[in-house]
Design a protein around this motif. Structure first.
Motif, PDB file in Angstrom:
ATOM      1  N   PRO A 192       0.827  -1.214   0.000  1.00 17.03           N
ATOM      2  CA  PRO A 192       0.000   0.000   0.000  1.00 17.03           C
ATOM      3  C   PRO A 192       0.859   1.259   0.000  1.00 17.03           C
ATOM      4  O   PRO A 192       1.879   1.337   0.681  1.00 17.03           O
ATOM      5  CB  PRO A 192      -0.817  -0.124   1.289  1.00 17.03           C
ATOM      6  N   GLY A 193       0.446   2.227  -0.801  1.00 20.98           N
ATOM      7  CA  GLY A 193       1.152   3.500  -0.862  1.00 20.98           C
ATOM      8  C   GLY A 193       2.310   3.542  -1.833  1.00 20.98           C
ATOM      9  O   GLY A 193       2.869   4.612  -2.084  1.00 20.98           O
ATOM     10  N   ARG A 194       2.677   2.393  -2.391  1.00 22.36           N
ATOM     11  CA  ARG A 194       3.857   2.344  -3.259  1.00 22.36           C
ATOM     12  C   ARG A 194       3.534   2.730  -4.705  1.00 22.36           C
ATOM     13  O   ARG A 194       4.406   3.248  -5.413  1.00 22.36           O
ATOM     14  CB  ARG A 194       4.462   0.949  -3.226  1.00 22.36           C
ATOM     15  N   TYR A 195       2.327   2.474  -5.141  1.00 23.57           N
ATOM     16  CA  TYR A 195       1.994   2.603  -6.565  1.00 23.57           C
ATOM     17  C   TYR A 195       0.956   3.697  -6.812  1.00 23.57           C
ATOM     18  O   TYR A 195       0.149   4.011  -5.950  1.00 23.57           O
ATOM     19  CB  TYR A 195       1.476   1.270  -7.104  1.00 23.57           C
ATOM     20  N   ARG A 196       1.012   4.229  -8.024  1.00 20.02           N
ATOM     21  CA  ARG A 196       0.058   5.261  -8.431  1.00 20.02           C
ATOM     22  C   ARG A 196      -0.593   4.846  -9.744  1.00 20.02           C
ATOM     23  O   ARG A 196       0.103   4.570 -10.737  1.00 20.02           O
ATOM     24  CB  ARG A 196       0.766   6.603  -8.588  1.00 20.02           C
ATOM     25  N   LEU A 197      -1.907   4.772  -9.723  1.00 21.92           N
ATOM     26  CA  LEU A 197      -2.660   4.523 -10.935  1.00 21.92           C
ATOM     27  C   LEU A 197      -2.791   5.836 -11.704  1.00 21.92           C
ATOM     28  O   LEU A 197      -3.305   6.819 -11.171  1.00 21.92           O
ATOM     29  CB  LEU A 197      -4.048   3.983 -10.594  1.00 21.92           C
ATOM     30  N   VAL A 198      -2.322   5.856 -12.934  1.00 16.89           N
ATOM     31  CA  VAL A 198      -2.475   7.028 -13.789  1.00 16.89           C
ATOM     32  C   VAL A 198      -3.578   6.720 -14.792  1.00 16.89           C
ATOM     33  O   VAL A 198      -3.501   5.736 -15.543  1.00 16.89           O
ATOM     34  CB  VAL A 198      -1.167   7.390 -14.507  1.00 16.89           C
ATOM     35  N   ALA A 199      -4.597   7.538 -14.779  1.00 17.28           N
ATOM     36  CA  ALA A 199      -5.771   7.296 -15.609  1.00 17.28           C
ATOM     37  C   ALA A 199      -6.179   8.597 -16.294  1.00 17.28           C
ATOM     38  O   ALA A 199      -5.572   9.653 -16.108  1.00 17.28           O
ATOM     39  CB  ALA A 199      -6.921   6.752 -14.753  1.00 17.28           C
ATOM     40  N   ALA A 200      -7.229   8.499 -17.097  1.00 16.32           N
ATOM     41  CA  ALA A 200      -7.869   9.666 -17.704  1.00 16.32           C
ATOM     42  C   ALA A 200      -9.350   9.348 -17.770  1.00 16.32           C
ATOM     43  O   ALA A 200      -9.738   8.274 -18.228  1.00 16.32           O
ATOM     44  CB  ALA A 200      -7.307   9.945 -19.098  1.00 16.32           C
ATOM     45  N   ARG A 201     -10.165  10.257 -17.292  1.00 19.85           N
ATOM     46  CA  ARG A 201     -11.602   9.991 -17.263  1.00 19.85           C
ATOM     47  C   ARG A 201     -12.168   9.795 -18.667  1.00 19.85           C
ATOM     48  O   ARG A 201     -13.184   9.124 -18.851  1.00 19.85           O
ATOM     49  CB  ARG A 201     -12.336  11.138 -16.575  1.00 19.85           C
ATOM     50  N   ALA A 202     -11.527  10.377 -19.659  1.00 23.29           N
ATOM     51  CA  ALA A 202     -12.023  10.288 -21.024  1.00 23.29           C
ATOM     52  C   ALA A 202     -11.911   8.888 -21.600  1.00 23.29           C
ATOM     53  O   ALA A 202     -12.714   8.490 -22.437  1.00 23.29           O
ATOM     54  CB  ALA A 202     -11.258  11.275 -21.908  1.00 23.29           C
ATOM     55  N   CYS A 203     -10.929   8.137 -21.162  1.00 24.59           N
ATOM     56  CA  CYS A 203     -10.575   6.863 -21.782  1.00 24.59           C
ATOM     57  C   CYS A 203     -11.396   5.712 -21.199  1.00 24.59           C
ATOM     58  O   CYS A 203     -11.385   5.507 -19.982  1.00 24.59           O
ATOM     59  CB  CYS A 203      -9.083   6.595 -21.571  1.00 24.59           C
ATOM     60  N   PRO A 204     -12.076   4.922 -22.031  1.00 26.64           N
ATOM     61  CA  PRO A 204     -12.895   3.831 -21.494  1.00 26.64           C
ATOM     62  C   PRO A 204     -12.078   2.739 -20.827  1.00 26.64           C
ATOM     63  O   PRO A 204     -12.521   2.120 -19.853  1.00 26.64           O
ATOM     64  CB  PRO A 204     -13.620   3.291 -22.735  1.00 26.64           C
ATOM     65  N   GLU A 243      -8.735   3.024  -2.707  1.00 21.70           N
ATOM     66  CA  GLU A 243      -8.262   4.417  -2.819  1.00 21.70           C
ATOM     67  C   GLU A 243      -7.086   4.718  -1.891  1.00 21.70           C
ATOM     68  O   GLU A 243      -6.169   5.454  -2.266  1.00 21.70           O
ATOM     69  CB  GLU A 243      -9.405   5.397  -2.523  1.00 21.70           C
ATOM     70  N   ASP A 244      -7.118   4.171  -0.676  1.00 22.61           N
ATOM     71  CA  ASP A 244      -6.029   4.449   0.267  1.00 22.61           C
ATOM     72  C   ASP A 244      -4.779   3.630  -0.033  1.00 22.61           C
ATOM     73  O   ASP A 244      -3.674   4.003   0.370  1.00 22.61           O
ATOM     74  CB  ASP A 244      -6.486   4.169   1.709  1.00 22.61           C
ATOM     75  N   ALA A 245      -4.943   2.516  -0.719  1.00 19.24           N
ATOM     76  CA  ALA A 245      -3.808   1.639  -1.005  1.00 19.24           C
ATOM     77  C   ALA A 245      -3.095   2.029  -2.293  1.00 19.24           C
ATOM     78  O   ALA A 245      -1.869   1.888  -2.405  1.00 19.24           O
ATOM     79  CB  ALA A 245      -4.276   0.186  -1.094  1.00 19.24           C
ATOM     80  N   ILE A 246      -3.852   2.499  -3.265  1.00 16.98           N
ATOM     81  CA  ILE A 246      -3.292   2.868  -4.573  1.00 16.98           C
ATOM     82  C   ILE A 246      -3.762   4.285  -4.892  1.00 16.98           C
ATOM     83  O   ILE A 246      -4.949   4.521  -5.123  1.00 16.98           O
ATOM     84  CB  ILE A 246      -3.763   1.907  -5.686  1.00 16.98           C
ATOM     85  N   SER A 247      -2.837   5.246  -4.910  1.00 15.45           N
ATOM     86  CA  SER A 247      -3.228   6.613  -5.216  1.00 15.45           C
ATOM     87  C   SER A 247      -3.551   6.734  -6.704  1.00 15.45           C
ATOM     88  O   SER A 247      -3.254   5.832  -7.495  1.00 15.45           O
ATOM     89  CB  SER A 247      -2.120   7.593  -4.831  1.00 15.45           C
ATOM     90  N   MET A 248      -4.160   7.836  -7.078  1.00 13.08           N
ATOM     91  CA  MET A 248      -4.544   8.009  -8.479  1.00 13.08           C
ATOM     92  C   MET A 248      -4.187   9.395  -8.987  1.00 13.08           C
ATOM     93  O   MET A 248      -4.471  10.400  -8.329  1.00 13.08           O
ATOM     94  CB  MET A 248      -6.046   7.774  -8.662  1.00 13.08           C
ATOM     95  N   GLY A 249      -3.578   9.439 -10.150  1.00 18.60           N
ATOM     96  CA  GLY A 249      -3.324  10.681 -10.861  1.00 18.60           C
ATOM     97  C   GLY A 249      -4.162  10.708 -12.119  1.00 18.60           C
ATOM     98  O   GLY A 249      -4.317   9.681 -12.795  1.00 18.60           O
TER      99      GLY A 249
END
Length: 344
Positions: free
Chosen positions: A40-52, A67-73
């Motif tokens: 937990p806390g080591r990884y970041r999910l990088v996403a885009a709301r536009a992309c299915p 949400e607390d284990a994997i942050s999101m950008g």
């Protein structure tokens, strides 16, 4: 996932569209066998709301309470041919990774990475290196490898007893629907378009029949298969019907699928991760060879997403023995003026 690397165009004249399905297949697992252990806390999910494809990962992360284990950008809805960018953040820099372009995380691990810079991607925060962009395995691993960090009441999205059926359903929907809309929109010949169009609506008709007397695709609860289909259906009228010429009917003209999609949209985790404004901006601006003017249409009217679906009459238990997730963290909420509630 729409990122096309060094290509300027999405349509190859005279050819059918073939998606490059070669992704970084490194996995994050409990035993860390690929060099990346669940932590937990080591990884970041990088996403885009536009992309299915990225929207799938956002939904699963939220349903499971990671949400607390994997942050999101979150990247913005548009990008150039080089990379998705963090233009939604102050200064255009991701506050955790300290980078302006997702490309930087890819090049940190693979300096000569030859393919498109796609979302969703998971980045190892300490090293700043991309770990994986394999969107299909990513969400399955959220369900199976991150169980120690699921919220209390998290649903079983990939129950072992149903995995073969879920996999088959998801695969057919991928080839005919999820990627089928792209095969229509990026077709480089009339023949390629006609074939893709026929396959798409043949499958949508099959799904309408399949869902006529059952609430969900597999079993009596929401599974990974529903998540994967939903993100395409959510974009159907907003972009695929017009922009990609998937215009035999609108989703709103397919009664069973329209009710099914509304049922999911109104389920916590689905509609509250869907940003129709960013969806339209992405497709109509980024795909400039399909839409040379880059004008984003005002319509269609999307307020109908909030009307009752009536699907609860079919029974089923959305979260099985679990419970719905709570509201999204404030920092991750879709802006109110980007939702159907703003248009009612």
């Amino acid at each position: 996932m729409e990122q096309q690397g060094e290509q300027d165009a999405y349509v190859k004249k005279g050819a059918e569209y073939k998606r490059d399905m070669n992704y970084i297949d490194t996995r994050i697992t409990k035993d860390g066998r690929d060099g990346y252990a669940v932590e937990p806390g080591r990884y970041r999910l990088v996403a885009a709301r536009a992309c299915p494809w990225a929207n799938r990962a956002v939904i699963v992360r939220r349903l499971l309470g990671l949400e607390d284990a994997i942050s999101m950008g979150l990247c913005g809805p548009t990008h150039d041919k080089r990379s998705w960018t963090f233009d939604l953040d102050p200064g255009g820099v991701d506050p955790v990774l300290g980078i302006e372009r997702l490309q930087q995380a890819y090049f940190k691990r693979f300096p000569d990475y030859p393919r498109g810079i796609t979302v969703p991607a998971i980045v190892d925060v300490p090293s700043g290196e991309v770990v994986t962009n394999e969107f299909q395995q990513m969400t399955l691993d959220f369900s199976t490898e991150w169980t120690d960090y699921h919220r209390e009441g998290a649903p079983e999205l990939y129950p072992e007893r149903l995995r073969a059926e879920i996999d088959e359903m998801a695969h057919r929907n991928l080839t005919e629907v999820n990627n089928g809309v792209y095969r229509c929109g990026f077709a480089g010949s009339q023949e390629a378009y006609d074939e893709a169009f026929g396959r798409l609506f043949t499958r949508l008709d099959w799904l309408s029949d399949h869902l006529a007397d059952r609430r969900y695709l597999v079993g009596d609860t929401i599974t990974e298969a529903d998540v994967r289909l939903f993100t395409t259906l959510a974009r159907f009228d907003a972009v695929y019907h017009g922009h990609f010429k998937c215009n035999r009917q609108k989703l709103t003209e397919l009664p069973v699928l329209w009710a099914y999609a509304r049922d999911l949209f109104q389920t916590p985790g689905f509609g509250d991760t869907t940003d129709f404004v960013q969806i339209k901006q992405h497709y109509y601006i980024v795909h400039a060879d399909v839409n040379p003017t880059q004008i984003v249409p005002v319509g269609p009217d999307l307020s109908g997403w909030l009307t009752p679906s009536g699907r609860e009459a079919l029974g089923g238990r959305p979260f099985g023995d679990g419970t719905p997730p709570g509201p999204p963290p404030a920092a991750e909420a879709v802006p109110p003026d980007h939702t159907p509630a703003a248009w009612t």
